[in-house]
Design a protein around this motif. Structure first.
Motif, PDB file in Angstrom:
ATOM      1  N   LEU A   1       0.785  -1.125   0.135  1.00 35.08           N
ATOM      2  CA  LEU A   1      -0.106   0.030  -0.024  1.00 35.08           C
ATOM      3  C   LEU A   1       1.158   1.191   0.111  1.00 35.08           C
ATOM      4  CD1 LEU A   1      -2.431  -1.152   2.989  1.00 35.08           C
ATOM      5  CD2 LEU A   1      -3.208  -0.852   0.257  1.00 35.08           C
ATOM      6  N   ILE A   2       0.060   2.272  -0.580  1.00 36.03           N
ATOM      7  CA  ILE A   2       0.824   3.612  -0.166  1.00 36.03           C
ATOM      8  C   ILE A   2      -0.149   4.235   0.812  1.00 36.03           C
ATOM      9  CG2 ILE A   2       1.399   5.976  -1.234  1.00 36.03           C
ATOM     10  CD1 ILE A   2       1.894   4.452  -3.964  1.00 36.03           C
ATOM     11  N   LEU A   3       0.299   4.249   1.936  1.00 37.86           N
ATOM     12  CA  LEU A   3      -0.567   4.363   3.078  1.00 37.86           C
ATOM     13  C   LEU A   3      -1.243   5.878   3.160  1.00 37.86           C
ATOM     14  CD1 LEU A   3       1.530   2.921   5.969  1.00 37.86           C
ATOM     15  CD2 LEU A   3      -0.653   2.006   5.007  1.00 37.86           C
ATOM     16  N   ALA A   4      -0.490   6.878   2.721  1.00 38.31           N
ATOM     17  CA  ALA A   4      -1.134   8.089   2.682  1.00 38.31           C
ATOM     18  C   ALA A   4      -1.858   8.470   1.709  1.00 38.31           C
ATOM     19  CB  ALA A   4       0.310   9.352   2.593  1.00 38.31           C
ATOM     20  N   HIS A   5      -1.861   7.599   0.649  1.00 35.53           N
ATOM     21  CA  HIS A   5      -2.979   7.778  -0.428  1.00 35.53           C
ATOM     22  C   HIS A   5      -4.157   7.031  -0.040  1.00 35.53           C
ATOM     23  CE1 HIS A   5       0.161   8.598  -4.088  1.00 35.53           C
ATOM     24  NE2 HIS A   5       0.338   9.282  -2.978  1.00 35.53           N
ATOM     25  N   SER A   6      -5.383   7.662  -0.954  1.00 32.02           N
ATOM     26  CA  SER A   6      -6.671   7.041  -0.475  1.00 32.02           C
ATOM     27  C   SER A   6      -6.803   5.684  -1.086  1.00 32.02           C
ATOM     28  CB  SER A   6      -7.617   8.093  -1.422  1.00 32.02           C
ATOM     29  OG  SER A   6      -7.431   7.742  -2.878  1.00 32.02           O
ATOM     30  N   VAL A   7      -8.054   5.127  -0.642  1.00 31.23           N
ATOM     31  CA  VAL A   7      -8.534   3.963  -1.006  1.00 31.23           C
ATOM     32  C   VAL A   7      -8.617   3.802  -2.283  1.00 31.23           C
ATOM     33  CG1 VAL A   7     -10.477   2.235  -0.757  1.00 31.23           C
ATOM     34  CG2 VAL A   7      -9.726   3.444   1.416  1.00 31.23           C
ATOM     35  N   LYS A   8      -9.183   4.777  -2.947  1.00 31.07           N
ATOM     36  CA  LYS A   8      -9.484   4.739  -4.558  1.00 31.07           C
ATOM     37  C   LYS A   8      -8.048   4.420  -5.241  1.00 31.07           C
ATOM     38  CE  LYS A   8     -10.001   8.848  -6.411  1.00 31.07           C
ATOM     39  NZ  LYS A   8     -10.667   9.897  -6.804  1.00 31.07           N
ATOM     40  N   ASN A   9      -7.121   5.576  -5.157  1.00 39.47           N
ATOM     41  CA  ASN A   9      -5.912   5.414  -5.460  1.00 39.47           C
ATOM     42  C   ASN A   9      -5.123   3.981  -5.331  1.00 39.47           C
ATOM     43  OD1 ASN A   9      -6.300   8.054  -6.536  1.00 39.47           O
ATOM     44  ND2 ASN A   9      -5.091   9.106  -5.101  1.00 39.47           N
ATOM     45  N   ASN A  10      -5.237   3.544  -4.132  1.00 40.91           N
ATOM     46  CA  ASN A  10      -4.403   2.287  -3.896  1.00 40.91           C
ATOM     47  C   ASN A  10      -5.291   0.993  -4.798  1.00 40.91           C
ATOM     48  OD1 ASN A  10      -2.358   1.987  -1.508  1.00 40.91           O
ATOM     49  ND2 ASN A  10      -3.586   3.702  -1.009  1.00 40.91           N
ATOM     50  N   ILE A  11      -6.483   1.117  -4.954  1.00 40.79           N
ATOM     51  CA  ILE A  11      -7.141   0.159  -5.465  1.00 40.79           C
ATOM     52  C   ILE A  11      -6.850   0.222  -7.248  1.00 40.79           C
ATOM     53  CG2 ILE A  11      -9.284  -0.626  -6.458  1.00 40.79           C
ATOM     54  CD1 ILE A  11     -10.382   0.027  -3.440  1.00 40.79           C
ATOM     55  N   THR A  12      -6.617   1.405  -7.617  1.00 41.03           N
ATOM     56  CA  THR A  12      -6.525   1.305  -8.999  1.00 41.03           C
ATOM     57  C   THR A  12      -5.089   1.313  -9.716  1.00 41.03           C
ATOM     58  OG1 THR A  12      -6.638   3.912  -9.083  1.00 41.03           O
ATOM     59  CG2 THR A  12      -9.037   2.468  -9.553  1.00 41.03           C
ATOM     60  N   LEU A  13      -4.352   1.534  -8.613  1.00 46.57           N
ATOM     61  CA  LEU A  13      -2.779   1.838  -8.867  1.00 46.57           C
ATOM     62  C   LEU A  13      -2.229   0.907  -9.778  1.00 46.57           C
ATOM     63  CD1 LEU A  13      -0.381   3.774  -8.111  1.00 46.57           C
ATOM     64  CD2 LEU A  13       0.166   2.186  -6.237  1.00 46.57           C
ATOM     65  N   ALA A  14      -2.586  -0.497  -9.497  1.00 47.40           N
ATOM     66  CA  ALA A  14      -1.804  -1.590 -10.382  1.00 47.40           C
ATOM     67  C   ALA A  14      -2.437  -1.478 -11.910  1.00 47.40           C
ATOM     68  CB  ALA A  14      -1.773  -2.742  -9.886  1.00 47.40           C
ATOM     69  N   ASN A  15      -3.516  -0.926 -12.101  1.00 50.83           N
ATOM     70  CA  ASN A  15      -4.074  -1.101 -13.375  1.00 50.83           C
ATOM     71  C   ASN A  15      -4.544   0.180 -14.063  1.00 50.83           C
ATOM     72  OD1 ASN A  15      -5.072  -2.781 -15.402  1.00 50.83           O
ATOM     73  ND2 ASN A  15      -7.240  -2.864 -14.341  1.00 50.83           N
ATOM     74  N   LEU A  16      -3.647   1.411 -13.847  1.00 50.06           N
ATOM     75  CA  LEU A  16      -3.933   2.589 -14.528  1.00 50.06           C
ATOM     76  C   LEU A  16      -4.441   2.717 -16.028  1.00 50.06           C
ATOM     77  CD1 LEU A  16      -1.780   4.848 -12.331  1.00 50.06           C
ATOM     78  CD2 LEU A  16      -4.193   4.861 -12.102  1.00 50.06           C
ATOM     79  N   LYS A  17      -3.857   1.759 -16.789  1.00 48.69           N
ATOM     80  CA  LYS A  17      -4.055   1.832 -18.128  1.00 48.69           C
ATOM     81  C   LYS A  17      -5.405   1.753 -18.522  1.00 48.69           C
ATOM     82  CE  LYS A  17       0.240   1.051 -20.177  1.00 48.69           C
ATOM     83  NZ  LYS A  17       1.326  -0.216 -20.956  1.00 48.69           N
ATOM     84  N   ARG A  18      -6.032   0.903 -17.667  1.00 43.32           N
ATOM     85  CA  ARG A  18      -7.531   0.469 -17.916  1.00 43.32           C
ATOM     86  C   ARG A  18      -8.432   1.781 -17.887  1.00 43.32           C
ATOM     87  NH1 ARG A  18     -11.125  -3.292 -13.629  1.00 43.32           N
ATOM     88  NH2 ARG A  18     -13.120  -3.108 -14.537  1.00 43.32           N
ATOM     89  N   TYR A  19      -7.980   2.761 -17.062  1.00 43.81           N
ATOM     90  CA  TYR A  19      -8.868   3.896 -16.918  1.00 43.81           C
ATOM     91  C   TYR A  19      -8.293   5.144 -17.380  1.00 43.81           C
ATOM     92  CZ  TYR A  19     -10.065   0.988 -13.220  1.00 43.81           C
ATOM     93  OH  TYR A  19     -10.364  -0.160 -12.276  1.00 43.81           O
ATOM     94  N   GLU A  20      -7.321   4.907 -18.524  1.00 41.38           N
ATOM     95  CA  GLU A  20      -6.940   6.072 -19.530  1.00 41.38           C
ATOM     96  C   GLU A  20      -7.850   6.606 -20.244  1.00 41.38           C
ATOM     97  OE1 GLU A  20      -3.543   4.654 -21.576  1.00 41.38           O
ATOM     98  OE2 GLU A  20      -2.036   4.601 -19.816  1.00 41.38           O
ATOM     99  N   LYS A  21      -7.750   7.870 -20.430  1.00 38.27           N
ATOM    100  CA  LYS A  21      -8.770   8.390 -21.175  1.00 38.27           C
ATOM    101  C   LYS A  21      -7.997   9.764 -21.718  1.00 38.27           C
ATOM    102  CE  LYS A  21     -13.198  11.182 -21.365  1.00 38.27           C
ATOM    103  NZ  LYS A  21     -14.454  11.383 -20.513  1.00 38.27           N
ATOM    104  N   GLY A  22      -7.205   9.435 -22.991  1.00 38.31           N
ATOM    105  CA  GLY A  22      -6.545  10.608 -23.578  1.00 38.31           C
ATOM    106  C   GLY A  22      -5.084  10.665 -22.706  1.00 38.31           C
ATOM    107  N   PHE A  23      -4.940  11.713 -22.404  1.00 38.52           N
ATOM    108  CA  PHE A  23      -3.799  11.930 -21.351  1.00 38.52           C
ATOM    109  C   PHE A  23      -4.174  12.160 -19.969  1.00 38.52           C
ATOM    110  CE2 PHE A  23      -2.353  13.720 -25.417  1.00 38.52           C
ATOM    111  CZ  PHE A  23      -1.243  13.167 -25.796  1.00 38.52           C
TER     112      PHE A  23
END
Length: 498
Positions: free
Chosen positions: A343-365
């Motif tokens: 985990l990145i403890l200081a980051h949010s639940v949301k950011n931690n959940i999507t961290l390993a799969n960010l390409k899935r959520y890309e929208k342009g830049f």
């Protein structure tokens, strides 16, 4: 009150929008070993932080030997004879054992106030005898094992002439022999009049070591019982507020084709290990601390490059040189140290959940916030992650909910193979049962699980097959119907397969 060492009366603690503790009382006798049980988030840690001076209560009173105390900081609590050992040990790695034990109060001599090393060594040698730690006092702490560092922490407490020792999940990183040694020291402290507050999620330990068990739930006192006069089932009902049924699900999933095959792999201490994982299977890996279990898991995930052998997925040889390669091949790895590695403890639940799969959520830049929010809300609902909001910092969550966030992060990558290293370490029975059921659902989709666990009852109940390693070598393989605790331990210490 003169017969009671400690009384905490009507303790409450309120944070903005959160009632962490609600009218909790606790008593402790001289020499008593009190187990403090409850799910993650029950309020155990907050109550102990108040007792140890780290947190100030909103309401309530603390009496030590009949005299009311107002601890404003940890030093005041330590001066009163109260010491706490956290799950994450608090030591100075590059200093000696002696300097760690007497840090902040090193003995001085002469007009210039130089450190009196002779007295420091002699005092340290005496206290090390009490914890059965046979080292020169000037040995650097960084060469010690986790169990030995823990004994240094206990020695530090003993050197302060403590009256109450609080221990938070003290065996989470210990093997069976180290745990036995720790229990022997705890019982000796108890016999000398030191009271112990023992926090653990391991039921077997609670029944073995404690005189009395106090249960908390949702920040409230639920009850306390003499440990010898209760049952595991009763304690679990008190902890979770319901009957969770069988802790371990009944496995009725038929295994299918080979998903993964490791052929003669070698890396670091791992030597020429071959095994396979099938669709729908939970493969257990067992061994003592330092046997090479973690190195084996990390090599499958690309943390270490193989020095020999190869890996096949779906019958095809693959080249995995990094975690990103492993993720592309459908492998996910949940490490044993969730706070340091998961985990990145200081980051949010949301950011931690999507961290390993960010390409899935890309929208342009940028990132599609709508798509990201839908996925995060799905995992929060599916895994029942208790968080006030997806933007809540993950460091504020309980241990069990932090572990669910790590699992959600890797399930979000849609893996074929899920590798879990000590997945239930330091989490409560309710969260454990949820994780076991989650693994069952994962396998039902013809996916595969590799699970490392030091808890024999857990791995024996969950795994379809278990491979055992000792000093980096594969010692044997056990089918579920042939698994016995004695046989597994025999293989783990280097014995021959029967």
């Amino acid at each position: 009150m003169n017969d009671i060492l400690l009384q905490m009366q009507h303790i409450s603690k309120t944070y903005p929008g959160v009632q962490a503790l609600d009218d909790v009382s606790l008593t402790l006798d001289y020499g008593e070993i009190l187990a403090l049980a409850g799910e993650n988030g029950a309020g155990k840690s907050t109550l102990m932080k108040i007792l140890s001076g780290t947190v100030t209560p909103t309401k309530g009173h603390i009496f030590l030997k009949g005299k009311e105390q107002h601890f404003l900081n940890p030093k005041q609590a330590m001066d009163a004879g109260i010491s706490i050992m956290y799950q994450e040990l608090n030591y100075l790695n590059n200093l000696s054992i002696a300097e760690n034990i007497y840090v902040g109060r090193l003995p001085k001599c002469g007009p210039l106030g130089k450190i009196d090393y002779k007295k420091l060594k002699n005092d340290t040698a005496e206290v090390l005898k009490r914890v059965n730690l046979d080292y020169d006092p000037m040995t650097p702490v960084n060469i010690l094992s986790v169990a030995e560092k823990q004994l240094v922490e206990i020695a530090k407490s003993i050197s302060r002439n403590i009256q109450i020792l609080i221990m938070d999940e003290p065996t989470s990183a210990l093997n069976e022999e180290e745990t036995k040694n720790l229990f022997h020291i705890i019982q000796e402290l108890s016999s000398s009049g030191v009271a112990i507050i023992y926090i653990s999620h391991r039921m077997d330990e609670i029944f073995e070591i404690s005189h009395r068990t106090m249960v908390m739930r949702d920040g409230k006192y639920i009850g306390d019982v003499k440990t010898s006069q209760t049952t595991r089932e009763e304690l679990i009902r008190m902890m979770v507020g319901r009957d969770i049924g069988s802790m371990y699900p009944l496995r009725n999933i038929k295994t299918g084709n080979i998903l993964l095959r490791a052929e003669s792999i070698s890396v670091k201490k791992i030597q020429n290990i071959t095994f396979e994982l099938r669709e729908g299977e939970i493969l257990g890996i067992f061994g003592l601390m330092g046997a090479g279990r973690t190195e084996l898991a990390e090599s499958l995930f690309g943390v270490h490059s193989l020095s020999g052998g190869h890996i096949e997925i779906g019958g095809k040889q693959v080249n995995i040189h990094s975690p990103s390669d492993a993720i592309r091949e459908g492998i996910a790895y949940i490490p044993s140290e969730r706070k340091q590695e998961g985990l990145i403890l200081a980051h949010s639940v949301k950011n931690n959940i999507t961290l390993a799969n960010l390409k899935r959520y890309e929208k342009g830049f940028s990132v599609s916030r709508t798509k990201e929010a839908e996925s995060v809300n799905h995992w929060i609902h599916t895994l029942e992650i208790k968080s006030a909001h997806p933007d809540t910092p993950v460091e504020t969550l309980s241990g069990g909910n932090q572990q669910k966030v790590v699992i959600a992060k890797w399930l979000d990558t849609q893996p074929k193979i899920l590798i879990l290293n000590e997945p239930t370490r330091g989490i409560d029975v309710g969260a454990k049962a949820e994780i076991y059921r989650l693994l069952e659902k994962f396998c039902a989709q013809k996916l595969g699980v590799i699970m490392i666990s030091s808890e024999l009852p857990e791995i024996m109940a969950i795994a379809d097959r278990i491979i055992v390693i000792h000093e980096g070598r594969l010692m044997g393989e056990c089918q579920k119907e042939d698994i016995s605790q004695e046989h597994l331990l025999n293989l783990a210490i280097g014995g021959q397969a029967s």
